[in-house]
Write a protein that holds these residues in place. Structure first.
Motif, PDB file in Angstrom:
ATOM      1  N   TYR A 139       1.785  -4.577  10.456  1.00  0.00           N
ATOM      2  CA  TYR A 139       1.555  -5.056   9.087  1.00  0.00           C
ATOM      3  C   TYR A 139       0.063  -5.222   8.837  1.00  0.00           C
ATOM      4  O   TYR A 139      -0.457  -4.786   7.805  1.00  0.00           O
ATOM      5  CB  TYR A 139       2.300  -6.368   8.861  1.00  0.00           C
ATOM      6  N   GLU A 140      -0.633  -5.845   9.783  1.00  0.00           N
ATOM      7  CA  GLU A 140      -2.071  -6.060   9.617  1.00  0.00           C
ATOM      8  C   GLU A 140      -2.824  -4.735   9.553  1.00  0.00           C
ATOM      9  O   GLU A 140      -3.745  -4.579   8.749  1.00  0.00           O
ATOM     10  CB  GLU A 140      -2.620  -6.931  10.761  1.00  0.00           C
ATOM     11  N   ASN A 141      -2.420  -3.752  10.382  1.00  0.00           N
ATOM     12  CA  ASN A 141      -3.067  -2.430  10.353  1.00  0.00           C
ATOM     13  C   ASN A 141      -2.881  -1.758   8.998  1.00  0.00           C
ATOM     14  O   ASN A 141      -3.822  -1.227   8.418  1.00  0.00           O
ATOM     15  CB  ASN A 141      -2.493  -1.526  11.452  1.00  0.00           C
ATOM     16  N   VAL A 142      -1.657  -1.756   8.519  1.00  0.00           N
ATOM     17  CA  VAL A 142      -1.382  -1.143   7.219  1.00  0.00           C
ATOM     18  C   VAL A 142      -2.150  -1.857   6.127  1.00  0.00           C
ATOM     19  O   VAL A 142      -2.740  -1.230   5.240  1.00  0.00           O
ATOM     20  CB  VAL A 142       0.137  -1.144   6.924  1.00  0.00           C
ATOM     21  N   LYS A 143      -2.160  -3.160   6.181  1.00  0.00           N
ATOM     22  CA  LYS A 143      -2.847  -3.963   5.159  1.00  0.00           C
ATOM     23  C   LYS A 143      -4.337  -3.637   5.139  1.00  0.00           C
ATOM     24  O   LYS A 143      -4.917  -3.446   4.069  1.00  0.00           O
ATOM     25  CB  LYS A 143      -2.624  -5.445   5.457  1.00  0.00           C
ATOM     26  N   SER A 144      -4.954  -3.547   6.319  1.00  0.00           N
ATOM     27  CA  SER A 144      -6.389  -3.259   6.355  1.00  0.00           C
ATOM     28  C   SER A 144      -6.668  -1.843   5.853  1.00  0.00           C
ATOM     29  O   SER A 144      -7.643  -1.611   5.150  1.00  0.00           O
ATOM     30  CB  SER A 144      -6.938  -3.458   7.762  1.00  0.00           C
ATOM     31  N   LYS A 145      -5.801  -0.869   6.202  1.00  0.00           N
ATOM     32  CA  LYS A 145      -6.007   0.502   5.730  1.00  0.00           C
ATOM     33  C   LYS A 145      -5.843   0.601   4.225  1.00  0.00           C
ATOM     34  O   LYS A 145      -6.606   1.282   3.550  1.00  0.00           O
ATOM     35  CB  LYS A 145      -5.038   1.454   6.426  1.00  0.00           C
ATOM     36  N   VAL A 146      -4.846  -0.107   3.704  1.00  0.00           N
ATOM     37  CA  VAL A 146      -4.630  -0.079   2.253  1.00  0.00           C
ATOM     38  C   VAL A 146      -5.808  -0.697   1.534  1.00  0.00           C
ATOM     39  O   VAL A 146      -6.306  -0.160   0.542  1.00  0.00           O
ATOM     40  CB  VAL A 146      -3.308  -0.794   1.882  1.00  0.00           C
ATOM     41  N   SER A 147      -6.298  -1.821   2.028  1.00  0.00           N
ATOM     42  CA  SER A 147      -7.411  -2.472   1.339  1.00  0.00           C
ATOM     43  C   SER A 147      -8.687  -1.647   1.476  1.00  0.00           C
ATOM     44  O   SER A 147      -9.472  -1.566   0.545  1.00  0.00           O
ATOM     45  CB  SER A 147      -7.612  -3.896   1.840  1.00  0.00           C
ATOM     46  N   SER A 204      -8.228   1.200  -0.943  1.00  0.00           N
ATOM     47  CA  SER A 204      -8.345   0.794  -2.346  1.00  0.00           C
ATOM     48  C   SER A 204      -9.796   0.557  -2.700  1.00  0.00           C
ATOM     49  O   SER A 204     -10.230   0.859  -3.797  1.00  0.00           O
ATOM     50  CB  SER A 204      -7.499  -0.449  -2.624  1.00  0.00           C
TER      51      SER A 204
END
Length: 153
Positions: free
Chosen positions: A111-119, A122
């Motif tokens: 979750y943290e990996n995906v969140k950092s990549k998305v941010s 963006s």
């Protein structure tokens, strides 16, 4: 038809007429008394409904149905209550297991990996958008005034 039967019929019809007149008079009198006592049509309907409900509740069929429903509801509650407590216990046991904790950690890190990549994407998309807007602004030229044609009279 005989004369005697005709007289008998006339007398019975006259009695019926008299009884109807007396009955209408009694109905009017009863209505006046009800009005004086404050008994309205609504009150009469309400009282009739209350009496009807009372009669139904006191009936043998209603008593048996009510008992059956209460018994069924009690059994259903006890079955579901037992199932719920067992399920809650199993979930608690599962949360304490090493495999669940390991799974939880993996999901958390994913979750943290995906969140950092998305941010990060963006923000890069935002930067790209800003660049495109800057490029559009610089390529737009300010229109020059077009001189009007003057006509000679």
């Amino acid at each position: 038809m005989t004369t005697r039967a005709k007289h008998e019929l006339a007398r019975v019809e006259e009695e019926i007429t008299t009884l109807r007149t007396v009955l209408q008079s009694k109905i009017r009198h009863a209505s006046e008394l009800k009005r004086k006592l404050g008994i309205t049509v609504w009150k009469e309907i309400t009282d009739d409904m209350s009496q009807g409900i009372k009669n139904v509740k006191e009936s043998n069929v209603y008593q048996k149905t009510e008992t059956a429903i209460k018994t069924t509801a009690g059994k259903t509650t006890s079955v579901l209550g037992g199932f719920t407590s067992k399920l809650t216990g199993k979930i608690s046991e599962m949360k304490q297991s090493d495999s669940f904790r390991s799974f939880e950690e993996r999901v958390g890190s994913a979750y943290e990996n995906v969140k950092s990549k998305v941010s990060s994407r963006s923000s890069s998309v935002q930067s790209l958008s800003d660049l495109q807007n800057d490029e559009r602004r610089s390529s737009v030229t300010t229109p020059t005034a077009i001189p009007e044609e003057k006509t000679v009279p």
